[in-house]
Design a protein around this motif. Structure first.
Motif, short mmCIF file in Angstrom:
data_model
loop_
_atom_site.label_atom_id
_atom_site.label_comp_id
_atom_site.label_asym_id
_atom_site.label_seq_id
_atom_site.Cartn_x
_atom_site.Cartn_y
_atom_site.Cartn_z
N GLY A 1 0.69 -1.36 0.04
CA GLY A 1 0.03 -0.07 -0.22
C GLY A 1 0.84 1.11 0.17
N GLY A 2 2.07 1.15 -0.42
CA GLY A 2 2.97 2.23 -0.38
C GLY A 2 2.88 3.11 -1.77
N LEU A 3 2.30 3.11 -2.54
CA LEU A 3 2.22 3.63 -3.99
C LEU A 3 1.09 4.80 -3.95
N SER A 4 1.18 6.12 -4.53
CA SER A 4 0.15 6.90 -4.59
C SER A 4 -0.79 6.36 -5.84
N GLY A 5 -2.14 7.04 -5.74
CA GLY A 5 -2.78 6.49 -7.04
C GLY A 5 -2.36 6.96 -8.16
N GLU A 6 -1.67 8.10 -8.51
CA GLU A 6 -1.07 8.78 -9.78
C GLU A 6 0.07 7.54 -10.11
N LEU A 7 0.91 7.44 -9.14
CA LEU A 7 1.75 6.22 -9.42
C LEU A 7 1.61 4.95 -9.88
N LYS A 8 0.65 4.35 -9.22
CA LYS A 8 0.04 3.24 -9.45
C LYS A 8 -0.77 3.05 -10.85
N ARG A 9 -1.35 4.23 -11.12
CA ARG A 9 -1.91 4.30 -12.71
C ARG A 9 -0.80 4.42 -13.54
N ARG A 10 0.36 5.12 -13.50
CA ARG A 10 1.54 5.05 -14.42
C ARG A 10 2.07 3.70 -14.45
N LEU A 11 2.43 3.07 -13.25
CA LEU A 11 2.96 1.85 -13.38
C LEU A 11 1.97 0.72 -14.05
N TRP A 12 0.79 0.89 -13.83
CA TRP A 12 -0.13 -0.13 -14.48
C TRP A 12 0.08 0.14 -16.07
N LEU A 13 0.03 1.32 -16.43
CA LEU A 13 0.11 1.62 -17.96
C LEU A 13 1.47 0.94 -18.59
N LEU A 14 2.57 1.23 -17.70
CA LEU A 14 3.93 0.59 -18.26
C LEU A 14 3.66 -0.78 -18.33
N PHE A 15 3.11 -1.48 -17.40
CA PHE A 15 2.94 -3.09 -17.47
C PHE A 15 2.26 -3.42 -18.71
N ALA A 16 1.08 -2.64 -18.73
CA ALA A 16 0.22 -2.99 -19.89
C ALA A 16 1.11 -2.68 -21.37
N LEU A 17 1.85 -1.68 -21.39
CA LEU A 17 2.64 -1.76 -22.38
C LEU A 17 3.54 -2.66 -22.67
N GLY A 18 4.26 -3.22 -21.59
CA GLY A 18 5.10 -4.31 -21.44
C GLY A 18 4.35 -5.69 -22.00
N GLY A 19 3.23 -5.89 -21.73
CA GLY A 19 2.42 -6.81 -22.39
C GLY A 19 2.23 -6.73 -23.87
N LEU A 20 1.69 -5.57 -24.25
CA LEU A 20 1.85 -5.25 -25.67
C LEU A 20 2.98 -5.43 -26.33
N GLN A 21 4.23 -5.31 -25.74
CA GLN A 21 5.40 -5.28 -26.46
C GLN A 21 5.70 -6.67 -26.83
N GLY A 22 5.54 -7.71 -25.74
CA GLY A 22 5.37 -9.15 -26.21
C GLY A 22 4.63 -9.61 -27.41
N ALA A 23 3.40 -9.20 -27.30
CA ALA A 23 2.64 -9.33 -28.64
C ALA A 23 3.21 -8.74 -30.06
N VAL A 24 3.78 -7.55 -29.81
CA VAL A 24 4.23 -6.79 -30.89
C VAL A 24 5.37 -7.74 -31.40
#
Length: 360
Positions: free
Chosen positions: A119-142
């Motif tokens: 629970g040590g991440l702010s809302g803004e940071l969590k959103r940014r990190l989830w976005l980076l994770f999603a882009l990483g998944g997309l990178q595998g498909a690409v």
């Protein structure tokens, strides 16, 4: 339990995690470059995200992998007669590249889940990190989308897909570098608006240059027109040789001469822009932004020299990888400079202080 009274402790853990992931991405880009330069990217013709983590473990499995490779055009048209030992050499490059991608996914996800649990991440940071994770998944498909382009009708992958794959990887890398910078509390730098604008423009032009560089790699355009500063007999080639394909815009992506020419011209533009930005930052006495601008200009200058040497020597693997490594350094410094001069908000991306060992 000892409470954390300041955000420095959660900052430190998150920062080191992200720095480690960024370093792994940079390494993967270089391994990917070596895979491309050694023509190894099509040696594995299947996408098995889980079971593909293991290489062939017996001579029978090696033979099966080799027989699968023999069915694609690259083997028939470029590597007919290749021995099994020669196949293993290109296989290991591609397998290492894919394994490193899997490792990066684990290295990102597991610590991320731990930080979420705490629970040590702010809302803004969590959103940014989830976005980076999603882009990483997309990178595998690409990555597989790129490989698939070379399995049926071509002897190499599509330069369009190769460029997309590289730019997406470095977009993720840049996002992580930006996020790491935002986790540090720094005062806003007083700088003219034009300095902020040129720092952002430098970042955009750097990405454009990386995209054109990937097209050059995909078309093997660096092995043609190996003179400098002239190209095809002049500083600017004849228009009829730059724009002979129809529709005209296809020349920007498919014409070897045009692609190399636009890569050169963008390099000149980046060099001039970096020099003007550094001069302006020094004249404006912009503090750390001035030193950042000088470092960026130095990296761009080194990159230009390496690019010229790589071209004149017809892309030897050592120079080509050095050129790619310095490109990553240029991108890192461009991101840092743009972030340094961007507007800051005091609460942006700040982890909340939580007791050590307490789940959130």
């Amino acid at each position: 339990m000892t409470p954390i009274s300041t955000p420095s402790e959660p900052h430190r853990a998150v920062r080191w995690w992200l720095i480690s992931v960024a370093a792994l991405i940079a390494l993967m880009v270089l391994v990917g470059g070596a895979t491309r330069l050694t023509e190894s990217g099509l040696s594995i013709v299947e996408w098995k995200p889980v079971t593909g983590s293991l290489p062939p473990l017996s001579e029978t499995q090696w033979t099966e992998a080799f027989e699968a490779y023999k069915k694609i055009p690259q083997y028939r048209e470029l590597n007919a007669g290749m021995s099994l030992s020669e196949f293993k050499e290109i296989f290991w490059w591609e397998w290492s590249h894919r394994l490193l991608g899997r490792f990066i996914g684990v290295a990102y996800l597991l610590p991320f889940l731990f930080f979420l649990w705490r629970g040590g991440l702010s809302g803004e940071l969590k959103r940014r990190l989830w976005l980076l994770f999603a882009l990483g998944g997309l990178q595998g498909a690409v990555g597989w989308w790129m490989v698939a382009s070379g399995l049926t009708e071509r002897v190499e992958v599509s330069q369009y897909r190769l460029a997309t794959h590289l730019v997406l990887a470095l977009l993720i890398f840049a996002g992580i570098v930006w996020t790491v910078r935002r986790l540090a509390e720094r005062p806003q730098i007083a700088a003219p608006v034009r300095l902020r604008f040129t720092s952002a423009l430098l970042l955009v032009v750097t990405f454009v240059q990386i995209y054109f560089g990937a097209l050059v790699a995909g078309l093997r355009a660096g092995r043609a027109y190996n003179t400098w500063p002239d190209i095809d007999g002049g500083f600017i080639p004849p228009a009829e040789r730059l724009w002979f394909e129809t529709p005209w815009w296809r020349n920007m992506f498919d014409n070897v001469l045009t692609v190399q020419f636009e890569h050169r011209m963008t390099a000149y533009a980046l060099f001039v822009l970096a020099a003007l930005h550094a001069f302006d930052a020094m004249r404006s006495r912009a503090g750390s932004a001035a030193s950042g601008a000088l470092l960026l200009f130095a990296a761009v200058s080194l990159q230009a020299v390496l690019g010229i040497l790589t071209l004149l020597n017809q892309v030897p693997i050592g120079l080509a990888l050095a050129h790619q490594a310095v490109a990553i350094a240029v991108l890192t410094l461009a991101v840092m400079q743009a972030e340094r001069l961007a507007s800051r908000h005091s609460a942006e991306a700040q982890p909340r202080a939580v007791p050590v060992g307490q789940a959130g």
